[in-house]
Design an enzyme around this catalytic site. Structure first.
Site, PDB file in Angstrom:
ATOM      1  N   THR A  26       0.805  -1.213   0.000  1.00  0.00           N
ATOM      2  CA  THR A  26       0.000   0.000   0.000  1.00  0.00           C
ATOM      3  C   THR A  26       0.841   1.267   0.000  1.00  0.00           C
ATOM      4  O   THR A  26       0.329   2.334  -0.280  1.00  0.00           O
ATOM      5  CB  THR A  26      -0.888  -0.015   1.254  1.00  0.00           C
ATOM      6  OG1 THR A  26      -0.071  -0.466   2.357  1.00  0.00           O
ATOM      7  CG2 THR A  26      -2.021  -0.996   1.082  1.00  0.00           C
ATOM      8  N   GLU A  60      -9.612   0.911  -0.417  1.00  0.00           N
ATOM      9  CA  GLU A  60     -10.818   0.153  -0.703  1.00  0.00           C
ATOM     10  C   GLU A  60     -11.861   1.000  -1.414  1.00  0.00           C
ATOM     11  O   GLU A  60     -12.736   0.483  -2.111  1.00  0.00           O
ATOM     12  CB  GLU A  60     -11.370  -0.437   0.599  1.00  0.00           C
ATOM     13  CG  GLU A  60     -10.424  -1.511   1.139  1.00  0.00           C
ATOM     14  CD  GLU A  60     -10.700  -1.910   2.578  1.00  0.00           C
ATOM     15  OE1 GLU A  60     -10.733  -1.012   3.438  1.00  0.00           O
ATOM     16  OE2 GLU A  60     -10.886  -3.106   2.836  1.00  0.00           O
TER      17      GLU A  60
END
Lengths: 726, 176, 322
Positions: free
Chosen positions: A468, A689
């Site tokens: 990430t 997300e």
């Protein structure tokens, strides 16, 4: 010293004032050279002296008991041992912090781990695992399908506002549709792996895990030891997507075997094991009921879902999570029903809830917009409420309208036509849109920040980087706050001996771990201000020089040694007093083959509002990831279970189809500039997300716009489409 | 069984079980863990290595069958401080996230370029007999044997395009 | 993987003498050995044998069985004169796999049936007599033609489908019969009561080459329908060679993948077409013949209409009928 903040009130926008220029802009990853040269070390790549190799043994029946016949293999070359003690049934649910079910000889699903075979070499261990004789006693009553005859556990107190049935019957326009989604697998490219070694009573586990603070407790609980006797190391993790939130069977198996043997043991899951033993996303059935008045104002929203899990698993996919706050409408009803099946456990997979819930909601919105004769973007914009429609809470920030409108402009939405109006050779072309929303969460997190007189800095936390960009952004935050170049900051992650962070999951990592680093650096600023003789507000740090109160001194002169501060963030009342979420809009253009029903995505755009963006490059990569997962969920991804045994039929990467490079067209990402003051002291929100939420729905809405076929059963494989074409 | 493998220009002697795959020989016996194991069945491409300049899946090869071959792994392309143009471009374009598929992507891209050099067609080539275009679509098809779940495909393609001239790509329309 | 003796063959005679399982590219065999679906006691490495050439003569092309899928797809003559073969090869697998997989090995690929792959499940092909779980199970990718009540596996090769349309013959060297040239119809055996038997090859038999007859007249096409745009097995594929002269179809060869236990070819389909003027009605009639005996098993029912549609689209493309 600790700089602590409980997020009870809005904090000043310090990162707009610091001026070092280390954040916002694109920055390459500091660990990049290691990753591209193959020298970053992932869990399975630790090779310890005298290490034995373990291979998991999977259950061959759906339900019953098993007895291991060790004598069947003990004469095989390289045999070291077969271990079944404390074997866990499946990976732990995210943030559980306790042991997963340990079934002790019971089998609850086909493919369950029942033993680990340990040998001197991998080749030997694999053969032994496959040759092991196991005596099974099947039990009756295995349940393997969710259908009309299934018994469900219903939620006790579902939201039911107003009168949904009445609103539906009185509405100018309404739709009542059933959407189904198939189970999904995370399919992180690195299979789960563990290398366990004991130093006396303390186990050192090198694993591939997302949330070390929880994982150490889960491992300790699974082994029946104190958490102080667990150290976990996960500096590099080959993708997680929810599959590595909780401790998994190979970790416990490696630790148990290593303890018994007094030597290091490595256990790497075979890809088939990853599909079976690690939690997957449940299939869902979603009944969508939407109604609006003649002006296209929503009057009713109903979102009821049915899903599955193993008995004893606490996790339920929060299918309707975004439906609660995305659109207005006074009459609202929800319901969740869980079937307990003898199949691999369900758990969190990237964007639990939104990843599938938005497929139902955003397709239903498209259906209703069409019924009402209103452009889908206009229809959505008209239904963005002033405040959260159920809780009545104000939004911390909500740029959905801006995302939809700016995105439409950039995407060329005005060129959209109706079904079958654009034909290119054999291909119908169409465009679709969907809203994105993802709740924003702040978790307790700690980090140590050290500034050295030479202008270098060190960040230490047990936070993880699962791809990430944690290494990047934590370094950038420290650099920005300390007024040094990001290349001067070393970030150490993935070691439970370091201060405990939030872990990676729920898109909260950057906000939570990032805030702890921000605070640690802020504590250092306070000390430097004292030494310079100015207030912390006056202090300016840039390029290794401190300025304030008419003083200007290089760090080296201000400091006689390193300064270390711990940063500690906790969520506070702003989490409860505001509806906090990231918002966005997805756009897709697709081509549908009129002969075969094959779908190709031509281009996509994501317009995202997620507060301050820390690193435009890694944030964009996260959104790309979401868009591509959207392609997978819309078109190709589907775990198939055998209806009789419940086992996963396509338990490999040949037949579980994640998108390949050719499936992915040019992707645009547009960030709507935003500060969310209620979220955390950096005004940022999660992005990982959000990029997936609604992405697949934009694609299926585009399929409808291209060829007039509405896909109700995901994924939209050719067989779902061509029968409806001429 | 004794076997000598020529890896990254160096002869390495091994005594291995004949069942050992080339991938496991590299990772478990030669401490070359840059080649990754994602599936062990030729379904993901993370283990891609070059054998006599051609890219293959090292997981579907027995080490003992590659005694006379020149094997190149990611470690042989470049190391931190001396990265190859492709490796540098992957960093520059964020052609990765978690990094696990990355060595396979880079080695595969290197192998793909030599296939372009030979003028090999692909499934998306309009004219089988023509020199192939070094286009985005061609790159995407030819790189489809390397899965990336973080979904860095756009960055991967940009990195490959960017690095191609420095990597010496020739014999394509783009290079003409 | 079970332990095995590894033998590196230096000439064909040694292969026959060793009598073990032959390995060349290994891309399918090693996959199966890791699952212990294949458990050879002896593995004979034939990669050092001289079977790597593509030889062109006036009336044929002889493809050595060790020619890799990549080399074959990229061969100048194949690209020019046998484009259906080049296309089929390029539609299969990935760059990496095609670089390793060989011509001979590709012919011998085994099914992707999930029950064949899962050793906890009964499978008549893997464990003769144990039963077929696919028949009433997850059979979306399985056969609608040529199957039996013992097995509905499909053959996964793309290359072999094109070769079937090209009337390829397989050169086999056997200890007992010497060198033979087999048509693909002769080479592949339908499952019947013994789905574990897939070809006529006997232990020690070695595929040495594939022969293609002179390049066919007419236009060629390979079309593959699949779940993702690359790196996926065919749901349905069609290899077609069609020649039209004076407004009539003079020659037609059609072979199908994804439908049957072997590359499927039905002379009845071609008989409908040959001698007739191409038209949608004619293609419908041919499609009727193709699927006349087709049998779906639930999940794979869709393949029947999909095969029709795909075949008709290919015929339209090759004959210019819109």
């Amino acid at each position: 010293m600790t700089e602590h903040l409980k997020m009870d009130k809005v904090q000043p926008r310090m990162l707009d004032e610091t001026g070092q220029g280390a954040i916002h802009k694109p920055m390459t990853r500091p660990e990049g050279p290691l990753k591209v040269s193959g020298t970053a070390t992932y869990a399975a790549e630790w090779s310890l002296p005298n290490m034995a190799e373990g291979v998991m043994v999977r259950a061959a029946i759906t339900k019953g008991t098993c007895e291991i016949d060790e004598s069947s293999v003990k004469d095989m070359p390289g045999f070291v041992g077969i271990y079944t003690d404390r074997m866990v049934r499946n990976s732990a649910q995210g943030t559980m912090g306790t042991n997963p079910v340990q079934p002790e000889g019971e089998v609850h699903y086909l493919g369950q781990p029942i033993a680990v075979a340990v040998a001197e070499t991998l080749e030997q261990a694999r053969d032994i695992a496959q040759s092991l004789a196991v005596k099974y006693t099947p039990a009756d009553g295995a349940k393997t399908v969710m259908d009309d005859s299934t018994e469900f556990e219903d939620d006790d107190d579902p939201v039911d506002m107003g009168d949904l049935d009445k609103a539906m019957s009185e509405a100018a326009f309404s739709i009542d549709s059933l959407y189904t989604t198939k189970p999904h697998n995370s399919s992180a490219m690195e299979p789960h792996a563990a290398v366990a070694d004991w130093e006396g009573d303390r186990v050192i586990l090198r694993g591939s895990l997302q949330m070390l603070g929880f994982n150490k407790n889960e491992l300790a609980d699974s082994l029946g030891i104190d958490v102080s006797n667990v150290r976990i190391l996960s500096p590099y993790i080959g993708g997680g997507f929810g599959s590595k939130l909780g401790i998994s069977p190979e970790c416990v198996a490696a630790a148990v075997a290593s303890k018994k043997l007094g030597r290091p043991v490595r256990v790497v899951l075979h890809r088939n094991n990853v599909f079976e033993m690690i939690t997957l996303r449940t299939e869902t059935r979603q009944r969508m009921r939407l109604a609006c008045d003649a002006d296209g104002k929503l009057t009713a929203i109903g979102h009821e879902n049915w899903q599955t899990n193993l008995p004893g698993e606490s996790m339920a996919e929060p299918v309707d999570v975004a439906t609660h706050f995305l659109y207005g409408g006074e009459n609202r009803r929800y319901g969740q029903h869980i079937a307990r099946l003898n199949r691999s456990a369900s758990g969190a997979v990237r964007a639990p809830g939104e990843a599938v819930g938005q497929l139902g909601l955003e397709n239903a919105m498209d259906e209703l917009a069409e019924a009402a004769g209103i452009d889908p973007i206009e229809f959505r914009v008209r239904n963005i409420p002033e405040k959260s429609p159920e809780s009545g809470l104000p939004y911390s920030s909500n740029a959905l309208a801006q995302c939809l409108q700016e995105g439409a402009e950039m995407f060329g939405w005005s060129g959209r036509k109706g079904p079958k109006e654009r034909l290119e050779g054999e291909w119908y072309l169409g465009m679709g849109v969907a809203s994105a929303a993802r709740s924003n969460i702040l978790m307790e997190s700690r980090a140590n920040v050290t500034l050295n007189p030479d202008g270098t800095a060190l960040v230490q936390t047990d936070m993880t980087d699962i791809g990430t960009g944690t290494y990047s952004i934590l370094g950038q935050i420290a650099a920005e706050m300390l007024g040094i170049d990001p290349s001067k900051v070393t970030v150490e992650l993935g070691d439970t001996d370091l201060p405990e962070a939030s872990g990676s999951g729920g898109s909260w990592g950057a906000a939570s771990a990032g805030s702890s680093v921000f605070l640690g650096a802020k504590g250092i600023r306070t000390k430097l201000a004292e030494r310079l003789g100015c207030s912390p507000e006056e202090l300016r740090l840039q390029d290794g020089v401190a300025t304030g109160a008419n003083n200007r001194r290089p760090l080296a002169e201000l400091m006689d040694g390193p300064i270390t501060e711990e940063g500690h963030i906790e969520p506070g009342s702003t989490s409860n007093d505001f509806e906090q979420a990231g918002f966005g809009a997805h756009f897709a253009e697709v081509a549908v083959n009129k002969v075969t029903g094959e779908v190709r995505v031509r281009r996509m755009l994501a317009a995202m509002a997620a507060g301050r963006i820390l690193n435009a490059q890694t944030a964009r990569s996260q959104v790309w990831g979401g868009q591509i997962w959207g392609i997978g969920t819309a078109l190709t991804e589907e775990i198939q279970h055998d209806r009789r045994t419940g086992h996963i039929v396509n338990n490999d990467l040949a037949e579980y189809h994640i998108p390949v490079n050719l499936d992915v067209p040019d992707l645009d990402v547009h960030f709507v500039d935003e500060r969310d003051d209620q979220s955390n002291p950096m005004q940022i929100k999660g992005i990982g997300e959000l990029g997936l939420s609604g992405a697949g729905a934009a694609i299926t809405n585009a399929i409808y716009n291209a060829c007039g076929v509405r896909v109700y059963d995901y994924p939209a494989t050719p067989d779902k489409i061509f029968p409806h074409l001429d | 069984m004794k076997v000598t493998l020529n890896v990254n220009g160096e002869g390495r002697e091994l005594d291995i079980d004949p069942r050992t795959t080339l991938l496991d020989a590299l990772r478990n016996h030669l401490d070359l863990t840059g080649s990754k194991k994602g599936c062990d069945h030729g379904q993901c491409g993370a283990c891609t290595v070059l054998v006599n300049d051609r890219r293959i899946n090292a997981c579907l090869a027995l080490a003992v069958m590659h005694e006379d071959d020149e094997i190149t792994t990611i470690e042989g392309l470049g190391q931190p401080g001396a990265l190859s143009p492709l490796q540098r471009a992957f960093v520059q374009h964020d052609g990765y996230q978690c990094g696990y598929c990355t060595p396979g992507q880079i080695v595969s891209a290197k192998g793909m370029m030599s296939e372009f050099d030979l003028g090999w067609p692909s499934n998306v080539s309009d004219d089988l007999t023509a020199i192939p275009d070094f286009s985005r679509t061609e790159i995407r098809e030819r790189m489809s044997g390397n899965l990336c779940r973080c979904s860095a495909y756009p960055g991967i393609c940009a990195a490959i395009e960017d690095a191609a001239p420095e990597e010496g790509l020739k014999n394509t329309k783009a290079a003409e | 993987m079970k332990p095995f003796d590894y033998i590196r063959a230096t000439d064909p005679a040694a292969v026959q003498q060793a009598g073990g399982r032959i390995i060349a590219g290994g891309t399918n065999l090693l996959d199966l050995m890791k699952h212990q679906i294949e458990t050879p006691a002896t593995l004979v490495d034939v990669t050092r044998l001289e079977m790597t050439e593509i030889e062109q003569s006036e009336n044929s092309l002889r493809i050595g069985s060790l020619v890799t899928n990549s080399e074959l797809a990229a061969h100048e003559t194949v690209r020019r004169d046998y484009s259906v073969l080049s296309r089929a090869l390029l539609a299969g697998a990935t760059g990496q796999l095609r670089n390793k997989a060989t011509t001979g090995g590709n012919l011998l690929q085994r099914t992707r049936c999930p029950y064949f792959y899962d050793t906890t499940q009964p499978c008549n092909k893997r464990a003769p007599g144990s039963g077929c779980q696919a028949m009433e199970g997850a059979n979306r990718i399985l056969a609608i033609l040529g199957a039996s009540d013992k097995c509905i596996a499909t053959h996964p090769s793309d290359m072999a489908v094109a070769m079937r349309a090209l009337d390829a013959r397989i050169e086999v060297e056997s200890a007992t019969k010497g060198t033979e040239l087999l048509t693909m119809d002769e080479f592949y055996v339908l499952p019947g009561d013994n789905p574990e038997v897939e070809t006529v090859l006997q232990q020690g038999d070695l595929i040495t080459a594939v022969h293609l007859p002179a390049a066919p007249a007419g236009r060629q096409s390979y079309r593959k329908v699949r779940d993702r745009s690359s790196y996926a097995f065919a749901l349905v594929s069609v290899a077609a060679i069609v020649n039209t002269e004076g407004g009539k179809i003079t020659d037609a060869a059609l072979a199908f993948g994804g439908l049957a236990p072997r590359p499927w070819r039905d002379s009845g389909v071609e008989e409908v077409l040959i001698g007739e003027a191409p038209s949608e009605a004619l293609f419908d009639k041919a499609a009727d013949v193709l699927v006349a005996d087709a049998k779906g098993h639930g999940d794979n029912d869709f393949k029947i209409p999909l095969a029709r549609r795909t075949m008709k689209a290919v015929l339209s493309e090759l004959t210019g009928v819109s």
